[in-house]
Design a protein around this motif. Structure first.
Motif, mmCIF file in Angstrom:
data_model
loop_
_atom_site.group_PDB
_atom_site.id
_atom_site.type_symbol
_atom_site.label_atom_id
_atom_site.label_comp_id
_atom_site.label_asym_id
_atom_site.label_seq_id
_atom_site.Cartn_x
_atom_site.Cartn_y
_atom_site.Cartn_z
ATOM 1 N N SER A 158 39.619 1.356 -17.221
ATOM 2 C CA SER A 158 38.674 0.873 -16.205
ATOM 3 C C SER A 158 38.321 -0.602 -16.356
ATOM 4 O O SER A 158 37.177 -0.995 -16.153
ATOM 5 C CB SER A 158 37.386 1.715 -16.238
ATOM 6 N N GLY A 160 40.102 -2.856 -14.624
ATOM 7 C CA GLY A 160 40.532 -3.451 -13.364
ATOM 8 C C GLY A 160 41.501 -4.597 -13.581
ATOM 9 O O GLY A 160 42.397 -4.527 -14.399
ATOM 10 N N GLY A 228 42.840 -0.798 -6.318
ATOM 11 C CA GLY A 228 42.126 0.204 -7.097
ATOM 12 C C GLY A 228 42.927 1.457 -7.359
ATOM 13 O O GLY A 228 42.773 2.096 -8.398
ATOM 14 N N ASN A 231 44.721 1.470 -10.693
ATOM 15 C CA ASN A 231 43.915 1.840 -11.859
ATOM 16 C C ASN A 231 43.797 3.345 -11.989
ATOM 17 O O ASN A 231 43.922 3.899 -13.083
ATOM 18 C CB ASN A 231 42.518 1.220 -11.751
ATOM 19 N N TRP A 232 43.536 4.001 -10.852
ATOM 20 C CA TRP A 232 43.418 5.465 -10.891
ATOM 21 C C TRP A 232 44.728 6.105 -11.315
ATOM 22 O O TRP A 232 44.759 7.017 -12.152
ATOM 23 C CB TRP A 232 43.025 5.986 -9.514
#
Length: 284
Positions: A158, A160, A228, A231-232
């Motif tokens: 997390s 980023g 995003g 990242n997931w």
């Protein structure tokens, strides 16, 4: 006059990084504990089989599998360390050793597949150990320099796009792994196929790892440009890797041998090669 940045509840500021400390991968913990219990239940029988004629290669992989499994269990249980002040160094060390052990298993298996003399157990063991050891040593050294020397949060989730260097390093790392698996698949479907061990399960493993490495590579690339979803997806692949890779490796490379009544590796290879039509008269 001093100013401070308010950190949202459930997060901690580590080196100007907001790390989400509420994210705890329970699935990783459960799968790691279950796999350790499974290995423990099978340990007595497996060790007896190893002592009664197990290959040096299988003995080495089994011992290393135990070490890496315990490291992975410790890492799963201590996930909160990555967000705990004062625990950054122990977390990075634990993650580094775990990652190095799992990478050693991956690299040594690929070196084994590409070894022409895989029927000679001692020679194969020495060759794969040297090749995998050199690659993993260099990889671990570079990671240690970046993590402890430059403060790159390779093992923290997390973050980023705060650290572009992190994603660049992972892109190179996963690209090399995907290329290695892709090369083995290329050889398998080429005229040099006979140089590889004729075990279908090997190539099922290689194909799955190639797809998996490609997905991770894509995730790192997407995360690196600020999306995003990247990242997931990266977090999801890390969860899958630490939850499923070691059981997958055990089922693919070790389970069949432990099920053999006499547990002679050469006999197992010979029988499977004969059944698959790859019998070579020179090996009689």
């Amino acid at each position: 006059m001093s100013s401070s940045v308010e950190v949202p509840e459930g997060q901690i500021d580590v080196g100007n990084l907001n790390l989400n400390c509420n994210e705890y991968d329970t699935f990783v913990v459960v799968s790691s504990v279950l796999f350790v219990l499974y290995l423990s239940l099978k340990a007595k029988k497996n060790i007896n089989n190893l002592c009664n004629g197990g290959s040096n290669i299988i003995i080495s992989y089994y011992a290393l599998l135990w070490i890496v499994t315990l490291l992975n269990l410790a890492r799963s249980l201590l996930q909160a360390w990555q967000c705990t002040p004062g625990k950054e160094v122990p977390w990075n060390l634990l993650s580094l050793f775990t990652a190095s052990g799992m990478l050693y298993l991956e690299i040594s298996l690929m070196a084994f597949l590409l070894n022409d003399n895989y029927m000679n157990a001692m020679e194969t063991l020495a060759h794969t150990s040297i090749v995998a050891g050199i690659i993993v040593f260099v990889d671990t050294l570079l990671k240690a320099i970046y993590v402890f020397g430059f403060g790159v949060p390779l093992f923290n989730r997390s973050v980023g796009t705060t650290h572009m260097i992190k994603w660049a390093l992972w892109i190179v790392h996963k690209l090399l792994l995907a290329a290695a698996y892709g090369f083995i698949l290329f050889v398998h479907f080429s005229k040099w196929k006979e140089k590889l061990p004729p075990r279908p399960t090997f190539y099922n493993y290689v194909f799955i790892m190639f797809i998996f490495s490609t997905i991770i590579l894509f995730a790192c690339g997407v995360a690196g440009i600020g999306v995003g979803f990247g990242n997931w997806l990266y977090d999801f692949t890390v969860l899958c890797y630490h939850s499923l890779y070691l059981p997958f490796l055990y089922v693919t490379f070790l389970a069949d041998f432990f099920q053999e009544e006499d547990f002679f590796l050469d006999n197992a290879y010979y029988s499977e090669m004969k059944d698959a039509g790859f019998f070579d008269a020179d090996w009689e």
